[in-house]
Scaffold this motif. Structure first.
Motif, short mmCIF file in Angstrom:
data_model
loop_
_atom_site.label_atom_id
_atom_site.label_comp_id
_atom_site.label_asym_id
_atom_site.label_seq_id
_atom_site.Cartn_x
_atom_site.Cartn_y
_atom_site.Cartn_z
N ARG A 194 70.04 -6.15 40.16
CA ARG A 194 70.00 -5.02 39.35
C ARG A 194 71.12 -5.05 38.39
NH1 ARG A 194 67.06 -4.55 43.60
NH2 ARG A 194 65.02 -3.56 43.62
N ALA A 211 71.01 -4.68 34.10
CA ALA A 211 71.80 -3.66 33.28
C ALA A 211 72.27 -4.49 31.92
CB ALA A 211 73.14 -3.33 34.17
N LEU A 245 79.75 0.21 33.40
CA LEU A 245 78.86 0.03 34.61
C LEU A 245 79.37 0.89 35.78
CD1 LEU A 245 76.24 -0.70 36.03
CD2 LEU A 245 76.95 -2.89 36.56
N TYR A 273 79.16 1.76 40.02
CA TYR A 273 78.38 1.56 40.99
C TYR A 273 78.94 2.60 42.07
CZ TYR A 273 76.54 -0.12 45.54
OH TYR A 273 76.25 -0.02 46.91
N CYS A 324 76.21 11.64 38.11
CA CYS A 324 75.40 10.51 37.56
C CYS A 324 74.54 11.06 36.15
CB CYS A 324 74.40 10.08 38.46
SG CYS A 324 75.11 9.18 40.01
N ASP A 351 74.96 9.41 32.70
CA ASP A 351 73.79 9.06 31.67
C ASP A 351 73.94 9.66 30.32
OD1 ASP A 351 70.89 7.85 31.77
OD2 ASP A 351 70.35 9.83 31.54
N LYS A 396 75.96 3.40 32.13
CA LYS A 396 75.06 2.77 33.10
C LYS A 396 75.60 2.98 34.45
CE LYS A 396 73.99 -0.95 29.93
NZ LYS A 396 73.96 -2.40 29.64
N MET A 450 74.54 2.81 38.87
CA MET A 450 73.76 2.44 40.06
C MET A 450 74.28 3.08 41.20
SD MET A 450 72.65 -1.49 41.15
CE MET A 450 74.07 -2.10 41.57
N LEU A 489 68.08 2.39 45.88
CA LEU A 489 68.90 2.17 44.93
C LEU A 489 68.28 2.72 43.63
CD1 LEU A 489 69.23 -1.87 45.37
CD2 LEU A 489 70.92 0.12 46.09
N ARG A 515 69.18 3.97 39.71
CA ARG A 515 69.61 3.20 38.40
C ARG A 515 69.15 4.09 37.10
NH1 ARG A 515 65.78 -0.78 36.78
NH2 ARG A 515 64.44 -1.16 38.61
N ASN A 516 69.87 3.99 35.93
CA ASN A 516 69.60 4.53 34.74
C ASN A 516 69.14 3.61 33.83
OD1 ASN A 516 72.18 3.78 34.24
ND2 ASN A 516 72.63 5.67 33.05
#
Length: 292
Positions: free
Chosen positions: A33, A37, A200, A202, A236, A240, A245, A247, A288, A290-291
């Motif tokens: 993933r 990205a 990014l 996480y 989150c 966004d 980004k 996750m 998981l 994610r955007n």
């Protein structure tokens, strides 16, 4: 334990500390993933724990030349990383002393020294602190890190035949991988100040419990309940909107899926051994989010 190596035979780092919910077994899914990205700026991990994904990204060359930011609300954990990063030679020296002295009685002596430092707010050097945490982690029950409501480490002695207390080669590789890393003890929501568009992030928070007996949120004294999960979801959403980004890993529960329903949710399987009932341990579904 054999040191992991790249295709050219060079050793690569792996987590030097075991943390509840470690992501070693999910790395293929996570890396897949991250590749989805595409290019990203800095890498941020606000619940760093053992850092399995960070080390994997370093190993695969996916961090590039940009600075990484690793943080956690637990100051004892971040100070451990700082000790390894800044003075790995001293960490190794202290760990070898622990290794020579190791016994059940010695374990509880070291645990009490750590607890006293928290009670009195008198802390040793980062290297000496790191060695204590690593020693207790390698020799405590089930490799747990757990604190009570007063912030005191309370894991009992683990009965291992020959624990690897000082993995010198891996510690040196971890120190090398942390050279350009910024380490901070901060609440996860502070990521909104740090992350820039194109970065990014996480998130690997304490998971929403799938049952009353599965709950394990006290890796730090304040726990991580529904309010914190909702605040994380709002964080989150704000990331966004900012063009960052992200996750996130969590339990596959109705509560979590509803919080993140506007984003992409992938379901994966993982083995977890946190449930207090041994018959209920094993493969469970996780999500998981994610955007991208």
């Amino acid at each position: 334990m054999t040191m992991r190596r790249t295709t050219n035979g060079m050793p690569t780092p792996r987590p030097f500390i075991k943390w509840v919910g470690g992501k070693g077994q999910l790395l293929p899914e996570l890396l897949k993933r991250v590749e989805m990205a595409g290019e990203f700026g800095r890498y941020h991990e606000p619940f760093v724990g053992g850092g399995a994904l960070f080390y994997a990204l370093y190993r695969e060359g996916l961090l590039g030349k940009s600075q990484a930011w690793l943080s956690d609300f637990n100051p004892r954990l971040i100070e451990t990383y700082r000790g390894v990063k800044d003075d790995v030679d001293s960490v190794i020296k202290f760990l070898k002393k622990h290794q020579r002295s190791h016994s059940e009685e010695y374990y509880y002596q070291v645990r009490e020294i750590l607890r006293d430092s928290v009670r009195l707010q008198k802390f040793p050097s980062s290297a000496e602190h790191a060695a204590r945490i690593i020693y207790l982690n390698k020799t405590g029950y089930n490799g747990l890190y757990r604190e009570n409501s007063k912030g005191l480490y309370n894991v009992p002695f683990g009965r291992y035949k020959n624990p690897l207390i000082c993995d010198e080669e891996n510690l040196r590789m971890c120190a090398k991988s942390l050279t350009k890393v910024k380490l901070e003890s901060r609440p996860f929501e502070d990521i909104l100040e740090k992350a820039k568009p194109g970065d990014l992030v996480y998130f690997d928070p304490p998971y929403d419990p799938i049952s009353k007996t599965a709950s394990f949120t006290n890796y730090a004294k304040d726990g991580f309940g529904d309010y914190a999960q909702k605040l994380l979801a709002r964080t989150c959403q704000d990331l966004d909107s900012k063009g960052v980004k992200f996750m996130l890993s969590n339990s596959d529960t109705e509560f979590i899926c509803d919080l993140y329903k506007k984003f992409t949710i992938d379901k994966v399987s993982a083995n977890r051994n946190i449930n207090s009932n041994a018959t209920k341990r094993g493969a469970i579904k996780e999500v998981l989010v994610r955007n991208f």
